[in-house]
Write an enzyme that holds these catalytic residues in place. Structure first.
Site, short mmCIF file in Angstrom:
data_model
loop_
_atom_site.label_atom_id
_atom_site.label_comp_id
_atom_site.label_asym_id
_atom_site.label_seq_id
_atom_site.Cartn_x
_atom_site.Cartn_y
_atom_site.Cartn_z
N GLU A 176 0.84 -1.21 0.00
CA GLU A 176 0.00 0.00 0.00
C GLU A 176 0.87 1.26 0.00
O GLU A 176 0.76 2.13 0.87
CB GLU A 176 -0.97 -0.02 1.19
CG GLU A 176 -2.00 -1.12 1.04
CD GLU A 176 -3.10 -1.11 2.09
OE1 GLU A 176 -2.91 -0.52 3.16
OE2 GLU A 176 -4.16 -1.72 1.85
N GLU A 370 -5.48 -8.40 -1.65
CA GLU A 370 -6.16 -8.32 -0.34
C GLU A 370 -7.62 -8.00 -0.58
O GLU A 370 -7.94 -7.08 -1.36
CB GLU A 370 -5.59 -7.21 0.55
CG GLU A 370 -4.25 -7.50 1.17
CD GLU A 370 -3.81 -6.43 2.15
OE1 GLU A 370 -4.67 -5.83 2.84
OE2 GLU A 370 -2.60 -6.18 2.21
C1 BG6 Z 1 -4.44 -3.40 4.52
C2 BG6 Z 1 -3.08 -3.84 4.98
O1 BG6 Z 1 -4.47 -2.03 4.73
O2 BG6 Z 1 -5.57 -3.85 5.15
C3 BG6 Z 1 -3.07 -5.00 5.94
O3 BG6 Z 1 -2.23 -4.09 3.90
C4 BG6 Z 1 -4.26 -4.89 6.88
O4 BG6 Z 1 -1.84 -5.02 6.61
C5 BG6 Z 1 -5.53 -4.96 6.04
O5 BG6 Z 1 -4.28 -5.81 7.89
C6 BG6 Z 1 -6.80 -4.95 6.86
O6 BG6 Z 1 -6.76 -3.83 7.71
P1 BG6 Z 1 -6.98 -3.94 9.27
O7 BG6 Z 1 -6.61 -2.63 9.77
O8 BG6 Z 1 -8.41 -4.25 9.46
O9 BG6 Z 1 -6.09 -5.03 9.75
#
Ligand code: BG6
Length: 472
Positions: A176, A370
């Site tokens: 990111e 993701e």
């Molecule tokens: C993304 C990141 O922003 O979202 C991850 O690359 C992160 O590291 C994922 O865990 C989900 O976000 P969060 O804050 O709910 O863990």
């Protein structure tokens, strides 16, 4: 239809999963000083965090994947994973970042991990820096604001490309990366002195990381000619709140400045046409050399990867409306969408829109690395009946399939995350994303036992049918 070589799988990050924060020669990472629930207050006050001793640091044990990796990979293999996205912890390899020689025990750990993946028919997709770097580089140089980090990063990536050249064929540079313009410590190890211009720091760090990423592409192609290197951005399409031209323009500008500006550097290898005006507005003056600009131009990435959790809405200045939280940034609440308990808006069609927008603009293969939903969950009869997660993933995957029918080359989909892991934004374990429940609480207590949720078998059947059963 999904292609027969579509890379189905899941994604994690070292500091959210491994634990073993000081074992086998690992140095401290910038993520190792992030507290649990309080971390959100410190995102914009990293000096305050450095000066405070907290009673609990989630990354220190995380879910102890370091000692459970064989069991975890066996579970991924049971689901039929073709691909596992993970990150290498840079301070496991170079504990301080500037060390002369790498830490052999750290290198060996990832050797064993990759062997375990390959033995199970799983391709590793490796992020070189996922929201962490050796803390010593922050202490010594204030992180990525110093161009010395470019050379230390180059040395680190050369080491891992050489070592794993026969095992890893897919690489990502910075997780990111677009987040660094605001989150200078979280994504760049840099503390902005009080009263100084955050944008000046943020865009200089982005530049330094873009040069480092281009050098990584160069070195990777020299050492592993059949490997592919991608960039990684957080991408939430920004919708105009209304069709008023001022709202349309405001939404377009926000998306450009916060999300796609970075892609211009990594994909096109040049500064976007609107950067001069933007930098004037933000009072940013970058230290950029001709040699660095040549490097950007010569070594763009091979593909674009991105995280997708939500879309956001935006409007012209002065608009008064309900604000909703998002991943790294907030937006105006969209009345047409439901949200998760953390206010993240659920918008499967937004993923098809994202894929179309990115492909329309950049014409590079895309990889969704993701996507998932965080929910508070409890174990009942050794499982979790997570129908909401099945529905979330299914609706998003149906939109990926539509995008493929639209004509977009989508390389794969690694959902976040195969098992429950520490939340990046909140430091909690109770924001659970997994297909596998892990018995650890917000204070790091528990048996660390793994339990299959209902979604485990569902995802297994999706992969087995190569997406064929999504419509059932
Ligand atoms: C993304 C990141 O922003 O979202 C991850 O690359 C992160 O590291 C994922 O865990 C989900 O976000 P969060 O804050 O709910 O863990």
């Amino acid at each position: 239809m999904f292609s027969k070589d579509f890379l189905w799988g899941g994604a994690t990050a070292a500091n959210q999963i491994e634990g073993a924060y000081n074992e086998e020669g690992k140095g401290l990472s910038t993520a190792d000083i992030l507290p649990g629930k309080e971390r959100f207050n410190y995102l914009f006050d990293p000096q305050g965090m450095m000066d405070t001793k907290f009673d609990f640091y989630p990354s220190h044990k995380a879910i102890d994947h370091y000692h459970h990796y064989k069991e975890d990979i066996a579970l991924m293999a049971e689901m039929g994973f073709k691909c596992y996205r993970l990150s290498i912890s840079w301070p496991r390899i170079y504990p301080n970042g500037y060390d002369e020689i790498p830490n052999e025990e750290g290198l060996q750990y990832y050797d064993d991990l990759f062997d375990e993946c390959l033995k199970n028919g799983i391709q590793p997709l490796v992020t070189l820096s996922h929201f962490e770097m050796p803390l010593a580089l922050t202490k010594e140089y204030n992180g990525w604001i110093d161009k010395k980090c470019i050379q230390y990063f180059e040395k680190y990536v050369r080491t891992v490309f050489e070592r794993y050249q026969n095992k890893v064929k897919y690489w990502l540079t910075f997780n990111e990366v677009n987040s660094v313009t605001k989150l200078t410590f979280h994504s760049g190890g840099t503390i902005v002195p009080k009263g100084e211009n955050v944008d000046q720091y943020g865009y200089q760090i982005l530049h330094n990381q873009a040069v480092a990423s281009s050098l990584a592409v160069k070195v990777c192609h020299e050492i592993i000619p059949d490997a592919k290197v991608g960039c990684m951005v957080q991408y939430s399409p920004i919708y105009p709140y209304s069709c008023h031209p001022d709202d349309v323009f405001a939404a377009m500008e926000l998306e450009r400045d916060r999300e796609t500006f970075a892609l211009e550097l990594f994909v096109r290898g040049e500064y976007p046409y609107y950067s001069k005006r933007l930098f004037n507005k933000l009072d940013v003056n970058l230290d950029v050399t001709k040699e660095e600009l040549d490097i950007l131009k010569q070594y763009p990435v091979d593909f674009i990867s991105f995280s997708y959790y939500m879309s956001l809405a935006w409007a012209r200045e002065g608009f008064i409306g309900e604000i909703t939280k998002g991943n790294q940034m907030s937006g105006i609440k969209n009345p047409n969408l439901e949200s998760t308990e953390w206010g993240w808006q659920i918008d499967p069609k937004g993923l098809r829109i994202a894929l179309n927008k990115l492909y329309d603009t950049y014409r590079k293969p895309l990889f969704i690395v993701e996507n998932g939903i965080g929910v508070k969950e409890e174990l009942k009869h050794d499982t979790v009946e997570d129908d909401y997660r099945i529905d979330y993933l299914k609706q998003h995957l149906l939109q990926v399939e539509e995008a493929i029918e639209d004509g977009i080359p989508v390389m794969g989909y690694t959902m976040w995350a195969p098992m429950d892991i520490v939340s990046n934004s909140t430091g909690e374990m109770s924001k659970r994303y997994g297909l596998i429940y892990v018995d650890v609480d917000d204070k790091g207590n528990g048996t660390f036992k793994r339990y299959k949720k209902k979604s485990f078998n569902w995802y297994k059947s999706v992969i087995k049918s190569n997406g064929g059963n999504l419509k059932i």
